[in-house]
Enzyme design. Structure first.
Site, mmCIF file in Angstrom:
data_model
loop_
_atom_site.group_PDB
_atom_site.id
_atom_site.type_symbol
_atom_site.label_atom_id
_atom_site.label_comp_id
_atom_site.label_asym_id
_atom_site.label_seq_id
_atom_site.Cartn_x
_atom_site.Cartn_y
_atom_site.Cartn_z
ATOM 1 N N SER A 143 0.876 -1.165 0.000
ATOM 2 C CA SER A 143 0.000 0.000 0.000
ATOM 3 C C SER A 143 0.916 1.218 0.000
ATOM 4 C CB SER A 143 -0.863 -0.052 1.266
ATOM 5 O OG SER A 143 -1.184 1.228 1.739
ATOM 6 N N TYR A 156 -2.355 -1.093 10.300
ATOM 7 C CA TYR A 156 -2.336 -1.297 8.842
ATOM 8 C C TYR A 156 -1.006 -0.830 8.275
ATOM 9 C CZ TYR A 156 -4.183 -1.032 4.005
ATOM 10 O OH TYR A 156 -4.397 -1.192 2.657
HETATM 11 P P1 NDP Z 1 -12.127 -5.372 0.043
HETATM 12 O O1 NDP Z 1 -12.538 -5.116 1.453
HETATM 13 O O2 NDP Z 1 -12.929 -4.807 -1.069
HETATM 14 O O3 NDP Z 1 -11.971 -6.964 -0.196
HETATM 15 C C1 NDP Z 1 -11.238 -7.725 0.721
HETATM 16 C C2 NDP Z 1 -11.201 -9.167 0.270
HETATM 17 O O4 NDP Z 1 -10.412 -9.911 1.210
HETATM 18 C C3 NDP Z 1 -12.564 -9.817 0.217
HETATM 19 O O5 NDP Z 1 -12.603 -10.729 -0.872
HETATM 20 C C4 NDP Z 1 -12.630 -10.579 1.537
HETATM 21 O O6 NDP Z 1 -13.472 -11.703 1.410
HETATM 22 C C5 NDP Z 1 -11.168 -11.005 1.709
HETATM 23 N N1 NDP Z 1 -10.779 -11.264 3.086
HETATM 24 C C6 NDP Z 1 -10.752 -10.402 4.150
HETATM 25 N N2 NDP Z 1 -10.336 -11.042 5.245
HETATM 26 C C7 NDP Z 1 -10.080 -12.331 4.872
HETATM 27 C C8 NDP Z 1 -9.633 -13.477 5.564
HETATM 28 N N3 NDP Z 1 -9.336 -13.449 6.879
HETATM 29 N N4 NDP Z 1 -9.484 -14.643 4.873
HETATM 30 C C9 NDP Z 1 -9.775 -14.694 3.545
HETATM 31 N N5 NDP Z 1 -10.200 -13.639 2.848
HETATM 32 C C10 NDP Z 1 -10.349 -12.469 3.504
HETATM 33 O O7 NDP Z 1 -10.606 -4.860 -0.037
HETATM 34 P P2 NDP Z 1 -9.792 -4.198 -1.256
HETATM 35 O O8 NDP Z 1 -10.085 -4.931 -2.512
HETATM 36 O O9 NDP Z 1 -9.970 -2.735 -1.198
HETATM 37 O O10 NDP Z 1 -8.282 -4.497 -0.802
HETATM 38 C C11 NDP Z 1 -7.570 -5.632 -1.253
HETATM 39 C C12 NDP Z 1 -6.116 -5.493 -0.823
HETATM 40 O O11 NDP Z 1 -5.564 -4.296 -1.380
HETATM 41 C C13 NDP Z 1 -5.914 -5.396 0.691
HETATM 42 O O12 NDP Z 1 -4.725 -6.069 1.045
HETATM 43 C C14 NDP Z 1 -5.773 -3.902 0.927
HETATM 44 O O13 NDP Z 1 -5.063 -3.611 2.079
HETATM 45 C C15 NDP Z 1 -5.011 -3.517 -0.326
HETATM 46 N N6 NDP Z 1 -5.109 -2.101 -0.654
HETATM 47 C C16 NDP Z 1 -6.308 -1.535 -1.003
HETATM 48 C C17 NDP Z 1 -6.371 -0.193 -1.355
HETATM 49 C C18 NDP Z 1 -7.648 0.474 -1.774
HETATM 50 O O14 NDP Z 1 -7.596 1.673 -2.033
HETATM 51 N N7 NDP Z 1 -8.762 -0.235 -1.877
HETATM 52 C C19 NDP Z 1 -5.158 0.649 -1.333
HETATM 53 C C20 NDP Z 1 -3.956 -0.054 -0.964
HETATM 54 C C21 NDP Z 1 -3.951 -1.382 -0.641
HETATM 55 P P3 NDP Z 1 -14.481 -12.163 2.617
HETATM 56 O O15 NDP Z 1 -15.273 -10.954 2.962
HETATM 57 O O16 NDP Z 1 -15.235 -13.289 2.064
HETATM 58 O O17 NDP Z 1 -13.549 -12.582 3.713
#
Ligand code: NDP
Length: 252
Positions: A143, A156
Site C-alpha cells: 500500500s 495497517y
Molecule cells: P475489500 O474489502 O474490497 O476486499 C477484501 C477481500 O479480502 C474480500 O474478498 C474478503 O473476502 C477477503 N478477506 C478479508 N479477510 C479475509 C480473511 N481473513 N481470509 C480470507 N479472505 C479475507 O478490499 P480491497 O479490494 O480494497 O483491498 C484488497 C487489498 O488491497 C488489501 O490487502 C488492501 O489492504 C489492499 N489495498 C487496497 C487499497 C484500496 O484503495 N482499496 C489501497 C492499498 C492497498 P471475505 O469478505 O469473504 O472474507
C-alpha cells in the site's frame, strides 16, 4: 511474454474488490484461477460470474489467518492435482482508529490479516513450488503505507511496511528456486474498503488534490502490473514493490 496460459493463480481475497479484478485480469491473460475468501457464498457468486465468461475457476474458501485452514486448503488442492504457479497475497482489512484508543486484539487482527497471512499462504505455496522445481510467482499486496504513514491507520501501516520487507525476506530465500517474489502498492483505489472515504466530500477532495493524476484509481488500473509480475516478463525482477498510485508517492 505476458501470456499466462497453462498457469494456475491463487488470489486470496478475490471474492470482491481489487482481488476480484486482478483475478479477472489474470484469467484474461490465460491463467486458470483459484478464488479465495472467508465467506463461501460470496466466493461462489464471484466464481460463477467468472465461469459464465468462460474462465476456469476453482473455489478455495479459507481464512488466510488460520494456519491449519491454510494448510488444509493446500492439501485439498494437492489431492485434486491442482498446483499453484502464481500466488497473489491480496486479502486484507483496514481499521481506522487512533493508536491511543486501539486494543491489542484489534492490533493483532489487522497485523494477522494483512501481514501474517502472506507468510502463512506464501509458505505453503513456496514449499510446493520448491518441491516441484518449476519456479513460480508470488505477489504480495502493500500500500502507500508500505512507504509513508497516515494518522489512524497504525496497525495497517505497520503491516504494509512489513509486507515490503517480507517480500525482500522471501526473495532472499526463494529466488534461487526461480520463484520471483514482488509486491504491488496500490494508491487510493475505489473499492468497498474505501467507499466510505470516497463518500466523504472532504476526503474525496483531498485524494484528488493530492494525487497528480487528479483521480481515484480503479481496480482495473492494477491489472497491467498484476499480469506483468505474474508472467515471464518479470523473470529477473525480484524483491521489488511497484506502486500503482497515480503519482501520489512521487510528490509532497
Ligand atoms: P475489500 O474489502 O474490497 O476486499 C477484501 C477481500 O479480502 C474480500 O474478498 C474478503 O473476502 C477477503 N478477506 C478479508 N479477510 C479475509 C480473511 N481473513 N481470509 C480470507 N479472505 C479475507 O478490499 P480491497 O479490494 O480494497 O483491498 C484488497 C487489498 O488491497 C488489501 O490487502 C488492501 O489492504 C489492499 N489495498 C487496497 C487499497 C484500496 O484503495 N482499496 C489501497 C492499498 C492497498 P471475505 O469478505 O469473504 O472474507
Amino acid at each position: 511474454m505476458f501470456d499466462l496460459t497453462g498457469r494456475t493463480a491463487l488470489i486470496t481475497g478475490s471474492s470482491r474488490g481489487l482481488g476480484f479484478s486482478i483475478a479477472e485480469g489474470l484469467a484474461q491473460a490465460g491463467a486458470s484461477l483459484i478464488l479465495n475468501g472467508s465467506n463461501p457464498e460470496r466466493l461462489t457468486t464471484a466464481a460463477t460470474s467468472l465461469r459464465t465468461k468462460g474462465h476456469t475457476v476453482h473455489e478455495a474458501p479459507f481464512d488466510v489467518t488460520d494456519e491449519a485452514a491454510v494448510q488444509a486448503a493446500f492439501d485439498r488442492l494437492d489431492t485434486q492435482g491442482i498446483a499453484v504457479d502464481i500466488l497473489f497475497n491480496n486479502a486484507g482489512i483496514q481499521l481506522r482508529r487512533p493508536l491511543v484508543d486501539l486494543n491489542a486484539a484489534d492490533w493483532r487482527h489487522v497485523i494477522e490479516t494483512n501481514l501474517t497471512s502472506a507468510f502463512l499462504v506464501g509458505r505453503e505455496a513456496a514449499r510446493r513450488m520448491i518441491t516441484r522445481g518449476r519456479g513460480g510467482k508470488i505477489i504480495n499486496t502493500g500500500s502507500l503505507t508500505s512507504a509513508v504513514a497516515r494518522a489512524t491507520t497504525g496497525p495497517y501501516t505497520a503491516a504494509k511496511g512489513g509486507i515490503k520487507m517480507l517480500t525482500q525476506a522471501m526473495t532472499a530465500e526463494w529466488a534461487e528456486h526461480n520463484i520471483q517474489v514482488n509486491a504491488i502498492g496500490p494508491g487510493y483505489m475505489l473499492t468497498e474498503m474505501t467507499q466510505p472515504l470516497a463518500d466523504d466530500p472532504k476526503f474525496d477532495g483531498w485524494v484528488k488534490a493530492r494525487t497528480p493524476s487528479r483521480r481515484w484509481g480503479t481496480p482495473a488500473d492494477l491489472i497491467g502490473t498484476a499480469v506483468y509480475l505474474s508472467s515471464s516478463a518479470s523473470d529477473y525482477v525480484n524483491g521489488q514493490i511497484i506502486y500503482v498510485d497515480g503519482g501520489m508517492l512521487a510528490v509532497l
